[in-house]
Enzyme design. Structure first.
Site, PDB file in Angstrom:
ATOM      1  N   GLU A  66      19.866  29.354 -93.174  1.00  0.00           N
ATOM      2  CA  GLU A  66      18.955  28.253 -92.846  1.00  0.00           C
ATOM      3  C   GLU A  66      18.601  28.209 -91.361  1.00  0.00           C
ATOM      4  O   GLU A  66      17.730  27.456 -90.950  1.00  0.00           O
ATOM      5  CB  GLU A  66      19.598  26.909 -93.237  1.00  0.00           C
ATOM      6  CG  GLU A  66      19.709  26.681 -94.741  1.00  0.00           C
ATOM      7  CD  GLU A  66      21.035  27.172 -95.315  1.00  0.00           C
ATOM      8  OE1 GLU A  66      21.638  28.105 -94.746  1.00  0.00           O
ATOM      9  OE2 GLU A  66      21.453  26.608 -96.345  1.00  0.00           O
ATOM     10  N   TRP A  76      43.607  17.061 -90.993  1.00  0.00           N
ATOM     11  CA  TRP A  76      42.987  18.350 -91.312  1.00  0.00           C
ATOM     12  C   TRP A  76      43.743  19.500 -90.678  1.00  0.00           C
ATOM     13  O   TRP A  76      44.141  19.439 -89.522  1.00  0.00           O
ATOM     14  CB  TRP A  76      41.541  18.390 -90.788  1.00  0.00           C
ATOM     15  CG  TRP A  76      40.610  17.575 -91.608  1.00  0.00           C
ATOM     16  CD1 TRP A  76      40.919  16.855 -92.722  1.00  0.00           C
ATOM     17  CD2 TRP A  76      39.212  17.397 -91.383  1.00  0.00           C
ATOM     18  NE1 TRP A  76      39.797  16.225 -93.207  1.00  0.00           N
ATOM     19  CE2 TRP A  76      38.732  16.545 -92.407  1.00  0.00           C
ATOM     20  CE3 TRP A  76      38.304  17.879 -90.436  1.00  0.00           C
ATOM     21  CZ2 TRP A  76      37.398  16.167 -92.504  1.00  0.00           C
ATOM     22  CZ3 TRP A  76      36.979  17.495 -90.533  1.00  0.00           C
ATOM     23  CH2 TRP A  76      36.532  16.647 -91.558  1.00  0.00           C
ATOM     24  N   LYS A  91      43.474  19.306 -96.326  1.00  0.00           N
ATOM     25  CA  LYS A  91      43.790  17.961 -95.886  1.00  0.00           C
ATOM     26  C   LYS A  91      45.227  17.634 -96.252  1.00  0.00           C
ATOM     27  O   LYS A  91      45.550  17.411 -97.412  1.00  0.00           O
ATOM     28  CB  LYS A  91      42.831  16.960 -96.536  1.00  0.00           C
ATOM     29  CG  LYS A  91      42.463  15.859 -95.590  1.00  0.00           C
ATOM     30  CD  LYS A  91      41.258  15.098 -96.083  1.00  0.00           C
ATOM     31  CE  LYS A  91      40.923  14.021 -95.078  1.00  0.00           C
ATOM     32  NZ  LYS A  91      39.880  13.133 -95.528  1.00  0.00           N
TER      33      LYS A  91
HETATM   34  P1  AMP Z   1      25.091  32.456 -94.713  1.00  0.00           P
HETATM   35  O1  AMP Z   1      23.982  31.518 -94.839  1.00  0.00           O
HETATM   36  O2  AMP Z   1      25.429  33.170 -95.982  1.00  0.00           O
HETATM   37  O3  AMP Z   1      24.899  33.401 -93.582  1.00  0.00           O
HETATM   38  O4  AMP Z   1      26.396  31.611 -94.372  1.00  0.00           O
HETATM   39  C1  AMP Z   1      26.444  30.727 -93.277  1.00  0.00           C
HETATM   40  C2  AMP Z   1      27.852  30.250 -93.083  1.00  0.00           C
HETATM   41  O5  AMP Z   1      28.696  31.317 -92.689  1.00  0.00           O
HETATM   42  C3  AMP Z   1      28.019  29.244 -91.973  1.00  0.00           C
HETATM   43  O6  AMP Z   1      27.641  27.949 -92.362  1.00  0.00           O
HETATM   44  C4  AMP Z   1      29.499  29.366 -91.667  1.00  0.00           C
HETATM   45  O7  AMP Z   1      30.277  28.643 -92.584  1.00  0.00           O
HETATM   46  C5  AMP Z   1      29.751  30.832 -91.871  1.00  0.00           C
HETATM   47  N1  AMP Z   1      29.722  31.531 -90.590  1.00  0.00           N
HETATM   48  C6  AMP Z   1      28.723  32.237 -90.040  1.00  0.00           C
HETATM   49  N2  AMP Z   1      29.088  32.757 -88.854  1.00  0.00           N
HETATM   50  C7  AMP Z   1      30.359  32.351 -88.632  1.00  0.00           C
HETATM   51  C8  AMP Z   1      31.309  32.542 -87.571  1.00  0.00           C
HETATM   52  N3  AMP Z   1      31.040  33.285 -86.504  1.00  0.00           N
HETATM   53  N4  AMP Z   1      32.507  31.938 -87.699  1.00  0.00           N
HETATM   54  C9  AMP Z   1      32.823  31.189 -88.781  1.00  0.00           C
HETATM   55  N5  AMP Z   1      31.977  31.000 -89.804  1.00  0.00           N
HETATM   56  C10 AMP Z   1      30.761  31.559 -89.728  1.00  0.00           C
END
Ligand code: AMP
Length: 544
Positions: free
Chosen positions: A334, A446, A441
């Site tokens: 997004e 958390w 939790k």
């Molecule tokens: P997507 O839309 O499939 O790329 O997923 C997005 C989600 O991936 C984000 O909302 C995060 O939860 C996770 N995400 C992306 N980059 C990172 C990062 N560097 N560290 C932790 N989570 C990440």
């Protein structure tokens, strides 16, 4: 009194301007692709631009019109690049489909986007043969190969050959100019809960994202670089690299479908790759291959890691063993995806190395064009103290304001709720503690699953780790650590639990450890926590 207007040319931000720039100013710089057919293909930005124009002609000849969606089921390669530019540049919409999703999901996505044509890599044809009867709007299937590789038999009537179509065109095509807010491409979210949702990017958002993505404090991409995107072109437009690479005119190396450690190391060395980008699981494979075979990197200097949290142990391994700088970044489908990048400020120059690494392990600072907030359950802003965590909200020039075919706005008073929980420190460094649905939790407090995983990944025997919540009669939930060991190593439950001592408060230590041969991953390489939680729902914790 009326305002004085600026007196600058008004040129809409067109995706075609990226490829025409690359062709004109970096025309002889190479794009090298490992083909699905097995061989290496080489050509230049000038060739890519010419063939993209031919693709635009092909699509017009097939009867496709402005706004029509064309799906791609393809790996990283030059033909996919031509589709990126040929489709968007001629006002069609390039819909990249992730072939690793379940077939039913793929069909659902193609129907939701109403793709009128599909462009398919050779080894994905069997998938499309199976799906085609369920695809409602698809009128043409184009196999992305040459005549010699066309199958002798297929269930698809009128299967078209990409090279035949492209070679039949003369390339006499002028890129049109139109409203920069026109849709350029679509990528669907992975849809771990409910149906996937389409994020529709525009020419404007894509060009702005490409420019900012190349900036020194983001990818830091330049014409001196040789960039190999491991991140697939169906995962948020390969994080914008096909566009950013054109903007700076760097050499591009496309790895095709084989992303194992050996294939990657071979092509990194053969093509002099200086910079790359991908999710942590991919780098585990590469690091294991390079370490166990005593190999080095001759040219590889920087890699962007995101999509999931990059464990500090991975940053250390790249930096200390191989001299490769890790650039940790955060984003989402997004958000196009670039949101935050972990890059130091001048004031951090004098910090001890360990303190620098701590900052670099965070998800980083917002790049220009993206703004951040964290809020509590009542929607009230939380302080940027690096301690209090809350729901992360974002807004910016390349962040969605609605999903395709979904009437209800996802926005919360103009901000996009990411579903991530994070802290932000006084210097603006954001650190994800969890996906909101993955938080553990315990007794009302958390525990960050990412913290627990990062520590476990620092143990020499741990290849991959996931921390999940398991129901507990007294504390509601307690953490369970699920571990995959490195081949040929051993570790006990007690040893791993002991490994947390002094690293986090005692009450946050996992109650138990289970060893598994592998962890389930999503189609974009994230650990499937939902699946793990289901699997271990009835796990008997020793603390019960
Ligand atoms: P997507 O839309 O499939 O790329 O997923 C997005 C989600 O991936 C984000 O909302 C995060 O939860 C996770 N995400 C992306 N980059 C990172 C990062 N560097 N560290 C932790 N989570 C990440």
């Amino acid at each position: 009194m009326s305002a004085l207007m600026g007196q600058m040319m008004r040129m809409p931000l067109m995706i075609s301007s990226l490829i025409t720039h690359a062709a004109r100013h970096h025309g002889d710089t190479e794009i090298v692709s490992k083909r699905v057919e097995g061989d290496i293909h080489r050509y230049t930005w000038a060739d890519c631009e010419l063939r993209s124009r031919k693709v635009a002609q092909v699509m017009a000849r097939l009867g496709l019109q402005a706004g029509d969606r064309v799906g791609t089921l393809a790996w990283n390669g030059y033909r996919h690049m031509e589709l990126y530019y040929g489709l968007s540049g001629s006002q069609l919409v390039c819909h990249t489909v992730n072939p690793r999703l379940f077939p039913e999901q793929i069909a659902w996505i193609i129907n939701d986007a109403e793709d009128k044509a599909l462009c398919v890599d050779l080894n994905l044809l069997p998938l499309v043969e199976k799906l085609l009867p369920a695809l409602k709007a698809v009128k043409h299937v184009i196999l992305m190969t040459d005549r010699a590789h066309m199958p002798a038999q297929t269930s698809i009537e009128n299967l078209l050959c990409y090279e035949d179509l492209v070679e039949a065109e003369d390339g006499k095509y002028t890129w049109p100019e139109f409203d920069e807010n026109t849709a350029s491409s679509i990528c669907y979210t992975s849809g771990t809960t409910g149906n996937p949702k389409g994020a529709v990017y525009s020419h404007r958002s894509t060009v702005l994202h490409a420019i900012v993505g190349a900036m020194p404090d983001a990818m830091g991409l330049s014409a001196e670089d040789v960039m190999l995107p491991v991140v697939p072109m169906f995962h948020v437009n390969a994080w914008g690299i096909p566009y950013g690479a054109a903007a700076v005119g760097c050499k591009l190396v496309m790895p095709g479908p084989h992303l194992d450690g050996k294939s990657l190391h071979d092509i990194f060395e053969a093509e002099g790759v200086t910079i790359s980008a991908g999710v942590p699981t991919i780098w585990l494979g590469l690091l294991n291959h390079v370490s166990s075979n005593n190999l080095k990197f001759s040219t590889f200097k920087r890699t962007i890691i995101g999509g999931s949290a990059c464990p500090p142990a991975m940053i250390d391994a790249f930096q200390d063993k191989f001299g490769v700088q890790v650039i940790h970044a955060w984003g989402m489908t997004e958000t196009s995806p670039l949101g935050c990048v972990s890059r130091l400020k001048s004031k951090h120059r004098e910090l001890p190395e360990a303190a620098k690494r701590k900052l670099l392990a965070k998800q980083g600072r917002a790049v220009y064009g993206v703004d951040l907030r964290i809020v509590n359950d009542h929607g009230e802003d939380l302080p940027w103290d690096g301690k209090q965590s809350g729901d992360l909200l974002v807004r910016g020039h390349w962040i969605i304001d609605s999903y395709l075919n979904v009437a209800k706005s996802p926005l919360d008073y103009g901000w996009f709720p990411t579903g991530d929980v994070s802290t932000i420190d006084a210097d603006g460094f954001m650190q994800i503690t969890d996906r909101s649905k993955d938080v553990i939790k315990s007794g009302g407090e958390w525990i960050s699953s990412i913290d627990l995983e990062n520590i476990a990944m620092g143990h020499p025997a741990v290849n991959e780790a996931a921390a999940i919540a398991v129901p507990h009669p007294k504390w509601d939930e307690r953490p369970l650590l699920v571990v995959v060991l490195k081949p040929g190593t051993q570790a006990t439950r007690e040893e791993l639990i002991g490994f947390y001592e002094g690293k986090i408060p005692k009450w946050q230590t996992p109650d138990d450890v289970v060893f598994v041969p592998e962890l389930p991953h999503t189609a974009t390489g994230k650990i499937q926590k939902l699946k793990l939680r289901d699997q271990f729902r009835d796990h008997k914790l020793p603390t019960v």
